[in-house]
Design a protein around this motif. Sequence first.
Motif, PDB file in Angstrom:
ATOM      1  N   LEU A 126       0.842  -1.189   0.000  1.00 40.16           N
ATOM      2  CA  LEU A 126       0.000   0.000   0.000  1.00 40.16           C
ATOM      3  C   LEU A 126       0.880   1.243   0.000  1.00 40.16           C
ATOM      4  N   PRO A 127       0.605   2.218  -0.857  1.00 38.80           N
ATOM      5  CA  PRO A 127       1.400   3.453  -0.847  1.00 38.80           C
ATOM      6  C   PRO A 127       1.136   4.255   0.426  1.00 38.80           C
ATOM      7  N   GLY A 128       2.182   4.554   1.168  1.00 38.48           N
ATOM      8  CA  GLY A 128       2.035   5.294   2.416  1.00 38.48           C
ATOM      9  C   GLY A 128       1.254   4.517   3.459  1.00 38.48           C
ATOM     10  N   GLY A 129       1.324   3.186   3.415  1.00 38.27           N
ATOM     11  CA  GLY A 129       0.515   2.348   4.294  1.00 38.27           C
ATOM     12  C   GLY A 129       0.972   2.346   5.740  1.00 38.27           C
ATOM     13  N   GLU A 130       0.015   2.306   6.635  1.00 37.30           N
ATOM     14  CA  GLU A 130       0.260   2.192   8.071  1.00 37.30           C
ATOM     15  C   GLU A 130      -0.799   1.284   8.663  1.00 37.30           C
ATOM     16  N   GLY A 131      -0.408   0.543   9.704  1.00 38.19           N
ATOM     17  CA  GLY A 131      -1.345  -0.329  10.390  1.00 38.19           C
ATOM     18  C   GLY A 131      -1.375  -0.021  11.873  1.00 38.19           C
ATOM     19  N   ALA A 132      -2.506  -0.246  12.504  1.00 38.08           N
ATOM     20  CA  ALA A 132      -2.649  -0.027  13.947  1.00 38.08           C
ATOM     21  C   ALA A 132      -3.621  -1.054  14.507  1.00 38.08           C
ATOM     22  N   ILE A 133      -3.352  -1.448  15.744  1.00 36.43           N
ATOM     23  CA  ILE A 133      -4.199  -2.420  16.431  1.00 36.43           C
ATOM     24  C   ILE A 133      -4.656  -1.801  17.746  1.00 36.43           C
ATOM     25  N   SER A 134      -5.933  -1.951  18.059  1.00 37.41           N
ATOM     26  CA  SER A 134      -6.434  -1.506  19.354  1.00 37.41           C
ATOM     27  C   SER A 134      -7.369  -2.567  19.903  1.00 37.41           C
ATOM     28  N   GLY A 135      -7.497  -2.594  21.208  1.00 33.62           N
ATOM     29  CA  GLY A 135      -8.352  -3.568  21.857  1.00 33.62           C
ATOM     30  C   GLY A 135      -7.545  -4.436  22.795  1.00 33.62           C
ATOM     31  N   GLY A 136      -8.184  -5.390  23.370  1.00 30.74           N
ATOM     32  CA  GLY A 136      -7.502  -6.275  24.319  1.00 30.74           C
ATOM     33  C   GLY A 136      -7.551  -5.643  25.690  1.00 30.74           C
ATOM     34  N   GLY A 137      -6.419  -5.165  26.142  1.00 36.05           N
ATOM     35  CA  GLY A 137      -6.378  -4.416  27.389  1.00 36.05           C
ATOM     36  C   GLY A 137      -6.471  -5.241  28.641  1.00 36.05           C
ATOM     37  N   THR A 147      -9.717  -4.105  17.118  1.00 38.31           N
ATOM     38  CA  THR A 147      -9.870  -3.374  15.872  1.00 38.31           C
ATOM     39  C   THR A 147      -8.512  -3.287  15.191  1.00 38.31           C
ATOM     40  N   VAL A 148      -8.464  -3.691  13.928  1.00 44.19           N
ATOM     41  CA  VAL A 148      -7.257  -3.571  13.113  1.00 44.19           C
ATOM     42  C   VAL A 148      -7.559  -2.524  12.042  1.00 44.19           C
ATOM     43  N   THR A 149      -6.742  -1.475  12.005  1.00 43.39           N
ATOM     44  CA  THR A 149      -6.962  -0.369  11.075  1.00 43.39           C
ATOM     45  C   THR A 149      -5.782  -0.269  10.119  1.00 43.39           C
ATOM     46  N   ILE A 150      -6.072  -0.194   8.828  1.00 45.54           N
ATOM     47  CA  ILE A 150      -5.052  -0.002   7.792  1.00 45.54           C
ATOM     48  C   ILE A 150      -5.367   1.321   7.098  1.00 45.54           C
ATOM     49  N   THR A 151      -4.358   2.194   7.000  1.00 47.85           N
ATOM     50  CA  THR A 151      -4.505   3.496   6.338  1.00 47.85           C
ATOM     51  C   THR A 151      -3.489   3.576   5.207  1.00 47.85           C
ATOM     52  N   TRP A 152      -3.870   4.161   4.084  1.00 45.04           N
ATOM     53  CA  TRP A 152      -2.959   4.344   2.952  1.00 45.04           C
ATOM     54  C   TRP A 152      -3.327   5.597   2.191  1.00 45.04           C
ATOM     55  N   LYS A 153      -2.437   6.017   1.301  1.00 41.94           N
ATOM     56  CA  LYS A 153      -2.640   7.212   0.475  1.00 41.94           C
ATOM     57  C   LYS A 153      -3.144   6.787  -0.900  1.00 41.94           C
ATOM     58  N   GLU A 154      -4.122   7.539  -1.401  1.00 36.64           N
ATOM     59  CA  GLU A 154      -4.669   7.243  -2.716  1.00 36.64           C
ATOM     60  C   GLU A 154      -5.040   8.542  -3.426  1.00 36.64           C
ATOM     61  N   ASP A 155      -4.750   8.605  -4.720  1.00 29.76           N
ATOM     62  CA  ASP A 155      -5.139   9.765  -5.521  1.00 29.76           C
ATOM     63  C   ASP A 155      -6.614   9.642  -5.859  1.00 29.76           C
ATOM     64  N   ARG A 156      -7.377  10.700  -5.533  1.00 29.25           N
ATOM     65  CA  ARG A 156      -8.812  10.706  -5.774  1.00 29.25           C
ATOM     66  C   ARG A 156      -9.229  12.062  -6.303  1.00 29.25           C
ATOM     67  N   TRP A 157     -10.338  12.071  -6.994  1.00 30.44           N
ATOM     68  CA  TRP A 157     -10.904  13.327  -7.489  1.00 30.44           C
ATOM     69  C   TRP A 157     -11.612  14.016  -6.336  1.00 30.44           C
ATOM     70  N   ASN A 158     -11.241  15.276  -6.089  1.00 29.42           N
ATOM     71  CA  ASN A 158     -11.841  16.052  -5.020  1.00 29.42           C
ATOM     72  C   ASN A 158     -12.823  17.032  -5.640  1.00 29.42           C
ATOM     73  N   GLU A 159     -14.110  16.824  -5.387  1.00 24.73           N
ATOM     74  CA  GLU A 159     -15.145  17.685  -5.978  1.00 24.73           C
ATOM     75  C   GLU A 159     -15.034  19.118  -5.480  1.00 24.73           C
ATOM     76  N   THR A 160     -14.667  19.300  -4.210  1.00 25.95           N
ATOM     77  CA  THR A 160     -14.567  20.638  -3.640  1.00 25.95           C
ATOM     78  C   THR A 160     -13.452  21.425  -4.312  1.00 25.95           C
ATOM     79  N   LYS A 161     -12.302  20.787  -4.474  1.00 28.16           N
ATOM     80  CA  LYS A 161     -11.154  21.455  -5.098  1.00 28.16           C
ATOM     81  C   LYS A 161     -11.200  21.394  -6.614  1.00 28.16           C
ATOM     82  N   ASP A 162     -12.062  20.539  -7.162  1.00 29.04           N
ATOM     83  CA  ASP A 162     -12.181  20.336  -8.603  1.00 29.04           C
ATOM     84  C   ASP A 162     -10.840  19.923  -9.206  1.00 29.04           C
ATOM     85  N   SER A 163     -10.149  19.022  -8.506  1.00 34.56           N
ATOM     86  CA  SER A 163      -8.863  18.531  -8.995  1.00 34.56           C
ATOM     87  C   SER A 163      -8.527  17.217  -8.295  1.00 34.56           C
TER      88      SER A 163
END
Length: 177
Positions: A126-137, A147-163
């Motif tokens: 994943l471009p710019g990928g990061e993972g995080a785990i929460s829970g247990g305790g 909860t397992v969370t995966i975050t990444w960067k993706e190029d998308r069309w932004n309607e607000t910026k029109d680009s």
Amino acid sequence: MSMQIPQVTRHPDRQSGMTLIEILVTVLVLAIGLLGMASLTVGSLKNNQGAFLRTQATILAYDMADRMRSNAAEAISGSYDGATTNTTLSAPSCGTNGCTGAERVSADIFAWKQQIEGANGNMAMLPGGEGAISGGGGATNAGTAFTVTITWKEDRWNETKDSMSTEDQQTVVGFTL
């Protein structure tokens, strides 16, 4: 009885065939159609890339969930809680008898980080990928939520910026042990 073949007479003031203007209009309509098809193809490729990245994120999240299920005692005790891939990790050294539960936690997170970030010359999943785990305790019985969370960067069309803009995308998988 002989049959006579009618003669076609041409009038010099009449045209026959297509004119140059008709040909140019046909070429223009064809060009617009081909540009439309090219636009659809580019849009399809972008959507396929986004779907591919979401699939990779889901695979990585479920991979960690399966690792945690196989080491349930450590997961329930909270050993995986707060783990992220954006920290510096070193490869664990398990003994000749295999890893202990705590060493298995370190090995799981280290392997997961390598998959997400593409360490050791491997391509990042994943471009710019990061993972995080929460829970247990520190729960002592089954039924602990994670909860397992995966975050990444993706190029998308932004309607607000029109680009096009690079935005964070996220996949979240929740499960209980």
